[in-house]
Design an enzyme around this catalytic site. Structure first.
Site, PDB file in Angstrom:
ATOM      1  N   TYR A   6       0.839  -1.201   0.000  1.00  0.00           N
ATOM      2  CA  TYR A   6       0.000   0.000   0.000  1.00  0.00           C
ATOM      3  C   TYR A   6       0.876   1.254   0.000  1.00  0.00           C
ATOM      4  O   TYR A   6       2.100   1.177  -0.017  1.00  0.00           O
ATOM      5  CB  TYR A   6      -0.966  -0.046   1.181  1.00  0.00           C
ATOM      6  CG  TYR A   6      -1.987  -1.160   1.075  1.00  0.00           C
ATOM      7  CD1 TYR A   6      -2.864  -1.219  -0.009  1.00  0.00           C
ATOM      8  CD2 TYR A   6      -2.080  -2.161   2.037  1.00  0.00           C
ATOM      9  CE1 TYR A   6      -3.803  -2.247  -0.122  1.00  0.00           C
ATOM     10  CE2 TYR A   6      -3.009  -3.192   1.931  1.00  0.00           C
ATOM     11  CZ  TYR A   6      -3.859  -3.230   0.846  1.00  0.00           C
ATOM     12  OH  TYR A   6      -4.774  -4.241   0.738  1.00  0.00           O
ATOM     13  N   ALA A  49     -26.768 -45.721   5.657  1.00  0.00           N
ATOM     14  CA  ALA A  49     -28.162 -45.448   5.999  1.00  0.00           C
ATOM     15  C   ALA A  49     -29.115 -46.015   4.949  1.00  0.00           C
ATOM     16  O   ALA A  49     -28.862 -45.925   3.744  1.00  0.00           O
ATOM     17  CB  ALA A  49     -28.373 -43.948   6.137  1.00  0.00           C
TER      18      ALA A  49
END
Length: 701
Positions: free
Chosen positions: A209, A503
């Site tokens: 920056y 399942a």
């Protein structure tokens, strides 16, 4: 247990109750006029509640015209920012934490679209309340049109120089009068912070920056008193510090400093400055009377060396902090990919630094400090360095959204989850969850917290699902942390995980569930339309990542260069001759650039060849046939040449995934509350899966 970590220490005249610092990170919770929003204050306050000693805000602008880096960032550029900032500071102080504001200007790393936009927008908002919604609808289109044709104002820098790798655009040099004005704006912003009761300020002189741009010979080519010599390149920062001292007196100032621009790491030796110069800068900054140095590294041009992907080791750059610590007597802060309290304590005991800066870990778990101090470090949800926080923030910055976290779906929901709290109305009712991946486990954790009885059925002998595959490529082990931490959180709150159980409707029925959640994930695609795809020499990335297939000394073709493809390539490239085929015009076109910058150079070092603008046509036992393609005016792929051969021993397909949700279809109509989440519903990222698990579990009636 962590004696050093929880020992107080002063920065200037302000005592910090422990050595834990929340580093500055823009997440996009602000608003155009720079005042803090409730959501922003909720986000930061939760980290203060969580035991953090010092919070340093996100980038806070001092200049609206060419210093606004985002629409939704904080500002201290006007006196009207003082009162709302005081409210913000008061909320942090309630919990014994201190607040510093990071003062910032993006310089050449700004996007030209932002230059001049904020002052106009702030003025418009005063007469048109619906302007913000209009702006966020307009900007994506305007951004594409204007940036592609470079019809936006120049960003600014100390001198005219090359544009930033990430931001692009054009760059102009600042006039001397503009420099003098900017110095006054930094000073005025610091004075406003002091008036608001903020404990101190940090000057953002890192990550490429503006302040760092003055320090770097790569971006500062001035020939006046603000450029040229070492002393002249420091002058901009020095005059800011002197101005703050003159205006604010004994008011704590930290400088966040890049001590190595890391250009040598990307093969550009001699560009910018290295550690030796960085340490000299640190010594000169101490001599200015600054109260602490926050050590960091790199810039946007070398992005991965300050905001690291998963593959970087914790502490890889601690030598930078150690070098500064040896050279100065003021406190040293540093972020060294610190993920655990054990490592933080180690760095402090080694004398590497005085404070540990935790950026992304504070996004992942706002209560990191409290969990460490209370002896519950194992309950910390660890950052996996996936970079989704910055990727999502950048993607949402111009549409009014914010950043998210893969492992923490409560980011941006702090009030809902922590302050107000979820309804505790489960009353022990059973909810069956099929699949112990990240979506199923997140749902289990939240449901258990609400008082439900979650039962997770997992067909494998361990949890994780697709995450177990993602953690297999070299240096990606941290991805598995997500699952480990979710299992710990869910079971600690009362969820039951039943392993080695596929399942079925019959098994689920035995639980007499109040609700059923299907989180069965996805499977790799193997398109039947491709001739030869069922051949014995054709494999998916799953086959390689699970270890069911391995190669050495073979000639391989990998089709598809998404992130899964690139990571699989990293696994096989060192021991084989690999060619990657991609239909788009570039490798991994939809992958966040940091991951590509991390992965592709490694593949090139292994001799990997890349074939772009080619689609897979067919496969046989000796290789593949591809057809050149191009995109038409409607952005659709069309054939663009004659078929070509690529000979190989084996073909690896990385063509995406499809949901596995057959069980959900079997259960339709049997349960009033049936939900399909995660990849089983729609293919997405880790963050999409955890967010889906949270939403269903938090809103289950």
């Amino acid at each position: 247990m962590y004696e050093k970590l929880f020992t107080p220490m002063k920065i200037g005249n302000v005592e910090i109750k422990n050595r834990i610092v929340m580093s500055p990170m823009l997440m996009g919770f602000g608003q155009i006029d720079g005042r803090p929003t409730e959501k922003l204050m909720d986000y930061y306050e939760e980290r203060a509640k969580g035991g953090t000693g010092l919070i340093i805000t996100e980038i806070t602008r001092v200049n609206d015209k060419h210093g606004a880096a985002a629409f939704a960032q904080l500002a201290m550029s006007h006196d009207y920012h003082i009162a709302p900032m005081k409210e913000f500071a008061d909320r942090i102080h309630r919990h014994g934490a201190k607040l510093f504001v990071q003062l910032h200007h993006p310089g050449r790393q700004n996007i030209g679209l932002m230059v001049g936009t904020v002052p106009m927008s702030v003025a418009t908002l005063k007469v048109w309340k619906g302007y913000t919604d209009f702006l966020y609808k307009l900007v994506p289109t305007m951004k594409k049109l204007l940036l592609e044709k470079d019809r936006v104002p120049c960003s600014v820098a100390p001198s005219k120089c090359e544009p930033s790798y990430f931001a692009g655009g054009r760059v102009r040099g600042l006039g001397k009068g503009e420099i003098k004005k900017l110095i006054k704006q930094f000073v005025a912003a610091a004075a406003r912070c002091k008036a608001a009761g903020v404990d101190g300020v940090e000057l953002h002189g890192t990550h490429g920056y503006l302040i760092q741009q003055f320090l770097s010979p790569n971006t500062n080519k001035r020939t006046d008193e603000y450029g040229g010599s070492f002393e002249n390149r420091l002058r901009f920062l020095k005059e800011i510090v002197e101005g703050i001292r003159a205006e604010c007196g004994d008011y704590p100032v930290i400088v966040r400093l890049t001590v190595d621009e890391c250009y040598d790491r990307i093969g550009k030796e001699g560009k910018g400055y290295g550690l030796e110069t960085g340490v000299e800068y640190a010594k000169a900054i101490e001599a200015m009377g600054v109260d602490a140095i926050d050590v960091s590294s790199a810039a946007y041009d070398t992005f991965n060396y300050w905001l690291e992907p998963t593959s970087f080791e914790s502490g890889w750059r601690k030598y930078m902090a150690a070098a500064v610590k040896q050279a100065v007597k003021i406190p040293v802060l540093a972020a060294d990919i610190i993920r655990t309290p054990d490592f933080a304590e180690q760095l402090l005991n080694e004398g590497v630094q005085d404070f540990v800066s935790l950026g992304r870990p504070h996004i992942a778990d706002p209560h990191w400090a409290e969990k460490a101090q209370s002896g519950n470090a194992k309950d910390i949800k660890r950052c996996i360095c996936c970079l989704y926080c910055i990727e999502s923030m950048q993607e949402n910055a111009y549409v009014g959204g914010h950043g998210y976290c893969s492992v923490n779906p409560t980011v941006g929901r702090e009030k809902e989850y922590f302050t107000d709290g979820l309804k505790k109305d489960g009353d022990g009712r059973t909810v069956v969850i099929v699949g112990a991946g990240c979506s199923g486990l997140t749902a289990a954790e939240i449901l258990a917290e609400r008082g439900f009885k979650p039962v997770v059925l997992e067909k494998e002998s361990k949890a994780g699902g697709q995450l177990n595959l993602a953690a297999m490529p070299p240096h990606k082990e941290r991805i598995a942390w997500c699952c480990e931490d979710l299992v710990n959180a869910a079971t600690k709150k009362g969820a039951e995980i039943v392993y080695d159980t596929a399942a079925t409707p019959e098994i689920i029925e035995k639980y007499n569930p109040y609700a059923v959640i299907i989180a069965t994930g996805a499977t790799a695609v193997k398109p039947r339309a491709i001739k030869g795809v069922e051949g014995a020499n054709v494999f998916t990335t799953t086959d390689l990542l699970t270890g069911s297939v391995s190669f050495k000394g073979k000639k391989l073709v990998l089709v598809g260069s998404g992130m899964t493809g690139l990571e699989t390539a990293e696994l096989v490239a060192p021991d084989n001759k690999l060619t990657i085929v991609e239909m788009a015009g570039s490798v991994a076109p939809t992958t966040w650039f940091q991951h590509k910058d991390d992965c592709i150079p490694k593949l090139k070092e292994c001799g990997v060849e890349f074939v772009v603008n080619h689609k897979l046509d067919s496969i046989d036992e000796k290789g593949i046939t591809v057809i050149p393609v191009r995109t038409d005016k409607n952005n659709k792929f069309v054939d663009d040449g004659e078929p070509e051969r690529i000979d190989c021993d084996a073909v690896i397909l990385s063509l995406g995934s499809r949901p596995v949700n057959g069980l959900a279809k079997e259960l339709e109509g049997k349960y009033e509350r049936l939900y399909v989440i995660g990849d089983a519903g729609k293919i997405g990222r880790i963050a999409d899966a955890t967010a889906a698990g949270y939403r269903v579990a938090a809103n289950l009636e």
